[in-house]
Design an enzyme around this catalytic site. Structure first.
Site, PDB file in Angstrom:
ATOM      1  N   GLU A 155       0.835  -1.194   0.000  1.00 40.51           N
ATOM      2  CA  GLU A 155       0.000   0.000   0.000  1.00 40.51           C
ATOM      3  C   GLU A 155       0.877   1.254   0.000  1.00 40.51           C
ATOM      4  OE1 GLU A 155      -1.465   1.733   3.593  1.00 40.51           O
ATOM      5  OE2 GLU A 155      -1.291  -0.200   4.621  1.00 40.51           O
ATOM      6  N   LYS A 176      -5.940  10.509   0.331  1.00 39.19           N
ATOM      7  CA  LYS A 176      -6.005   9.162   0.893  1.00 39.19           C
ATOM      8  C   LYS A 176      -7.228   8.478   0.300  1.00 39.19           C
ATOM      9  CE  LYS A 176      -6.077   6.821   5.409  1.00 39.19           C
ATOM     10  NZ  LYS A 176      -6.077   7.039   6.875  1.00 39.19           N
ATOM     11  N   VAL A 232      -5.737   0.045   2.574  1.00 39.95           N
ATOM     12  CA  VAL A 232      -5.812  -1.411   2.450  1.00 39.95           C
ATOM     13  C   VAL A 232      -6.880  -1.816   1.433  1.00 39.95           C
ATOM     14  CG1 VAL A 232      -6.509  -3.520   3.660  1.00 39.95           C
ATOM     15  CG2 VAL A 232      -4.868  -1.955   4.716  1.00 39.95           C
ATOM     16  N   ASP A 273     -19.422   2.821  13.269  1.00 41.97           N
ATOM     17  CA  ASP A 273     -18.201   3.111  12.514  1.00 41.97           C
ATOM     18  C   ASP A 273     -17.400   1.831  12.311  1.00 41.97           C
ATOM     19  OD1 ASP A 273     -16.071   4.261  11.279  1.00 41.97           O
ATOM     20  OD2 ASP A 273     -15.549   5.650  12.889  1.00 41.97           O
ATOM     21  N   SER A 278     -14.480  -0.021   9.442  1.00 41.84           N
ATOM     22  CA  SER A 278     -13.607   0.192   8.301  1.00 41.84           C
ATOM     23  C   SER A 278     -14.142  -0.475   7.048  1.00 41.84           C
ATOM     24  CB  SER A 278     -12.216  -0.358   8.607  1.00 41.84           C
ATOM     25  OG  SER A 278     -11.413  -0.345   7.446  1.00 41.84           O
ATOM     26  N   ALA A 279     -13.948   0.207   5.922  1.00 36.04           N
ATOM     27  CA  ALA A 279     -14.317  -0.371   4.627  1.00 36.04           C
ATOM     28  C   ALA A 279     -13.445  -1.556   4.266  1.00 36.04           C
ATOM     29  CB  ALA A 279     -14.211   0.701   3.541  1.00 36.04           C
ATOM     30  N   ASP A 280     -12.320  -1.720   4.968  1.00 36.25           N
ATOM     31  CA  ASP A 280     -11.448  -2.862   4.702  1.00 36.25           C
ATOM     32  C   ASP A 280     -12.213  -4.173   4.787  1.00 36.25           C
ATOM     33  OD1 ASP A 280      -9.452  -0.958   4.669  1.00 36.25           O
ATOM     34  OD2 ASP A 280      -8.429  -1.684   6.465  1.00 36.25           O
ATOM     35  N   LYS A 333      -5.470  -2.642  14.175  1.00 31.53           N
ATOM     36  CA  LYS A 333      -4.942  -1.598  15.048  1.00 31.53           C
ATOM     37  C   LYS A 333      -5.563  -1.712  16.435  1.00 31.53           C
ATOM     38  CE  LYS A 333      -4.007   1.542  11.214  1.00 31.53           C
ATOM     39  NZ  LYS A 333      -4.379   0.627  10.122  1.00 31.53           N
TER      40      LYS A 333
END
Length: 302
Positions: A23, A84, A104, A136, A138-140, A157
């Site tokens: 990435e 980003k 990612v 909330d 992550s789109a990951d 994380k």
């Protein structure tokens, strides 16, 4: 969208030589200048030393690129205004002709489009704390649920809700295996405090799972190889717990919400651990890159 694959990466893929996707967000947004470019070159060199070809991913002037030359890496590291980009942003970035570093999710999507099967990163995004209030996530996670790629990472994380993230990955059908461990790593920490159901101990075993995915014609989901940062290089667990608690308090007191939460917490950790969290982060990324190259090599030998 015209995907631009570098000649080196294309030739390696055509010859079935190992390729590892990397990435670019860590270059543009994760590290200060000039260290960011030094690390980018170091990570690519680490892939090469293991006998594989690095394919750093970014969008430059609206062109998604898989594999960057040194001049293009320098642009990502030094150019002001580099955005980003998650995978949802790719069509907008292409249409607008802008440049951006890939997260990612965007890296995984573009790497898979280029036929690359192995991707190394630091830590995944996941379910955020207070999810029941903020929703909330992550789109990951959603992207990995529908993308056939092997992601070598140091877990998620530690500022996130780790058990909720593991549960969400299970619900989405994304396979998770610890590499050389029965514990799920915590990014800065070797052990997040939570177990994993599966353990793999060699690159060949990982490659066997990848082949089994294909043989079973399973739904196109990722394989997450959770590779812990070495204990000697992890962030001191007591320091981590104390500073993270302070960071979460500061976040609430200052009213930081939404997409601003993660960068706020990560920056707080760097500043209040005297850079020790960044050192642990880089140690994890270096280890993941080396392992990814070995897995890609085992994969191409099958």
């Amino acid at each position: 969208m015209v995907l631009m694959v570098s000649e080196e990466v294309r030739e390696a893929s055509d010859a079935r030589r190992p390729v590892v996707a990397l990435e670019s967000t860590i270059i543009a947004h994760g590290l200060p200048r000039p260290r960011n470019l030094q690390v980018a070159l170091e990570l690519e060199d680490a892939v090469r030393r293991e006998g594989a070809v690095p394919a750093t991913v970014a969008v430059l002037d609206g062109h998604p690129r898989v594999g960057l030359d040194k001049e293009q890496l320098e642009r990502v590291a030094n150019e002001d205004g580099i955005r980003k980009l998650g995978h949802r942003d790719l069509p907008l970035a292409v249409a607008a002709g802008v440049s951006g570093a890939t997260t990612v999710s965007a890296t995984a999507q573009l790497a898979a489009l280029a036929g690359i099967r192995v991707f190394a990163t630091g830590g995944l995004g996941g379910v955020h704390r207070e999810w029941t209030v903020t929703q909330d996530e992550s789109a990951d996670l959603g992207l990995l649920a529908r993308t056939r790629i092997t992601v070598v990472c140091a877990g998620v994380k530690s500022i996130l809700d780790v058990p909720a993230t593991l549960q969400r990955l299970e619900t989405l059908g994304v396979a998770v295996a610890g590499y050389g461990t029965d514990r799920f790593p915590g990014f800065y920490l070797s052990d997040s405090g939570h177990p994993v159901d599966w353990r793999l101990d060699t690159p060949a075993q990982v490659a066997d799972v990848m082949r089994a995915q294909d043989a079973l014609d399973a739904p196109g989901a990722a394989l997450i190889v959770a590779n812990p940062v070495p204990e000697a290089e992890q962030l001191d667990p007591e320091l981590h717990a104390r500073v993270l608690a302070d960071a979460l308090r500061a976040c609430a007191e200052q009213g930081v919400t939404g997409q601003s939460v993660t960068p706020f917490l990560l920056d707080y950790l760097v500043r209040h651990t005297d850079g020790a969290s960044l050192s642990a982060n880089l140690a994890a990324v270096r280890g993941n890159v080396r392992l990814a190259a070995r897995i890609a090599t085992a994969w191409t030998r099958g």
